[in-house]
Design a protein around this motif. Structure first.
Motif, short mmCIF file in Angstrom:
data_model
loop_
_atom_site.label_atom_id
_atom_site.label_comp_id
_atom_site.label_asym_id
_atom_site.label_seq_id
_atom_site.Cartn_x
_atom_site.Cartn_y
_atom_site.Cartn_z
N THR A 1 0.78 -1.28 -0.16
CA THR A 1 0.12 0.13 0.07
C THR A 1 0.78 1.13 0.24
N TRP A 2 2.00 1.24 0.82
CA TRP A 2 2.80 2.54 0.62
C TRP A 2 3.59 2.65 -0.49
N LEU A 3 3.88 1.32 -1.03
CA LEU A 3 4.49 1.62 -2.55
C LEU A 3 3.28 2.11 -3.45
N ALA A 4 2.19 1.77 -3.42
CA ALA A 4 1.11 2.20 -4.45
C ALA A 4 0.80 3.78 -4.12
N LEU A 5 1.03 4.16 -2.93
CA LEU A 5 0.72 5.49 -2.73
C LEU A 5 1.83 6.50 -2.73
N ALA A 6 2.82 5.86 -2.96
CA ALA A 6 4.05 6.69 -3.46
C ALA A 6 3.98 7.37 -4.76
N ALA B 1 6.57 11.06 -1.17
CA ALA B 1 7.15 10.00 -1.76
C ALA B 1 8.20 9.24 -1.58
N GLN B 2 9.27 10.06 -1.02
CA GLN B 2 10.33 9.08 -0.47
C GLN B 2 10.15 8.47 0.77
N VAL B 3 9.48 9.06 1.68
CA VAL B 3 9.20 8.30 2.79
C VAL B 3 8.28 7.07 2.59
N LEU B 4 7.46 7.35 1.74
CA LEU B 4 6.34 5.98 1.47
C LEU B 4 7.04 4.97 0.81
N ARG B 5 7.94 5.34 -0.24
CA ARG B 5 8.74 4.06 -0.64
C ARG B 5 9.71 3.62 0.23
N THR B 6 10.40 4.31 1.24
CA THR B 6 11.12 3.76 2.37
C THR B 6 10.20 2.81 3.20
N LEU B 7 9.09 3.40 3.56
CA LEU B 7 8.19 2.32 4.37
C LEU B 7 7.87 1.43 3.55
N GLY B 8 7.59 1.44 2.21
CA GLY B 8 7.22 0.14 1.41
C GLY B 8 8.10 -0.66 1.29
N TRP B 9 9.38 -0.73 0.89
CA TRP B 9 10.52 -1.54 0.98
C TRP B 9 10.66 -2.24 2.41
N ALA B 10 10.53 -1.17 3.39
CA ALA B 10 10.83 -1.76 4.82
C ALA B 10 9.75 -2.82 5.16
N GLY B 11 8.52 -2.33 4.74
CA GLY B 11 7.31 -3.32 5.00
C GLY B 11 7.44 -4.65 4.42
N LEU C 1 -1.67 -10.36 -2.61
CA LEU C 1 -1.85 -9.12 -2.24
C LEU C 1 -1.69 -7.84 -3.18
N ALA C 2 -0.83 -8.00 -3.96
CA ALA C 2 -0.56 -6.88 -5.02
C ALA C 2 -1.91 -7.07 -5.80
N ARG D 1 -12.49 1.10 -4.18
CA ARG D 1 -12.81 1.84 -2.93
C ARG D 1 -11.30 2.47 -2.48
N PRO D 2 -10.81 3.30 -3.21
CA PRO D 2 -9.55 3.77 -2.86
C PRO D 2 -9.34 4.57 -1.37
N GLN D 3 -10.57 5.02 -1.12
CA GLN D 3 -10.47 5.63 0.18
C GLN D 3 -10.30 4.75 1.42
N LEU D 4 -10.49 3.32 1.09
CA LEU D 4 -10.18 2.73 2.30
C LEU D 4 -8.78 2.53 2.57
N LEU D 5 -7.72 3.02 1.51
CA LEU D 5 -6.58 2.93 2.08
C LEU D 5 -5.92 3.92 2.84
N ARG D 6 -6.77 5.05 3.08
CA ARG D 6 -6.51 6.29 3.84
C ARG D 6 -5.88 5.76 5.29
N VAL D 7 -6.32 4.57 5.66
CA VAL D 7 -5.99 4.13 6.88
C VAL D 7 -4.34 4.13 7.01
N PHE D 8 -3.77 3.81 5.90
CA PHE D 8 -2.13 3.77 5.84
C PHE D 8 -1.39 4.91 5.93
N TRP D 9 -2.16 6.14 5.46
CA TRP D 9 -1.48 7.13 5.60
C TRP D 9 -2.65 8.35 5.70
N PRO D 10 -3.28 8.66 6.75
CA PRO D 10 -4.29 9.68 6.97
C PRO D 10 -3.78 11.11 6.95
#
Length: 101
Positions: free
Chosen positions: A20-25, A43-53, A81-82, A92-101
């Motif tokens: 999800t974080w990689l998609a939101l980047a 974007a950089q924070v989201l990519r880093t979090l995505g790869w860390a996850g 999951l992808a 329902r893209p608004q469901l993914l706001r949980v990961f980055w509100p």
């Protein structure tokens, strides 16, 4: 190995979060999730979090089972999951706001 189910559940959750974080980047996905408000996209924070996850989910798979099975389980998590993230983004893209509100 009694806690292997716990490690596998945590691996699935961290894999879902990482994907999800990689998609939101990406700009188009960010806009579809945050359509009514325009927060700045880190974007950089989201990519880093995505790869860390994704890395953490792989480590959790290795903690749950032997290496040959752990690689298979991790690849199957990615394969399951992808497309799930893609379907959520489509319907329902608004469901993914949980990961980055």
């Amino acid at each position: 190995m009694a806690n292997s189910w716990l490690f596998l559940c945590l691996a699935a959750i961290t894999c879902l979060a990482g994907l999800t974080w990689l998609a939101l980047a990406m700009e188009p996905h960010w806009k579809s999730v945050h359509q009514d408000r325009k927060p700045e996209r880190p974007a950089q924070v989201l990519r880093t979090l995505g790869w860390a996850g994704l890395s953490l989910s792989a480590v959790l798979c290795f903690m749950a089972d032997r290496p040959s099975m752990a690689v298979l389980v991790w690849l199957m998590l990615l394969a399951a999951l992808a497309p799930s993230i893609g379907m959520i983004l489509a319907w329902r893209p608004q469901l993914l706001r949980v990961f980055w509100p």
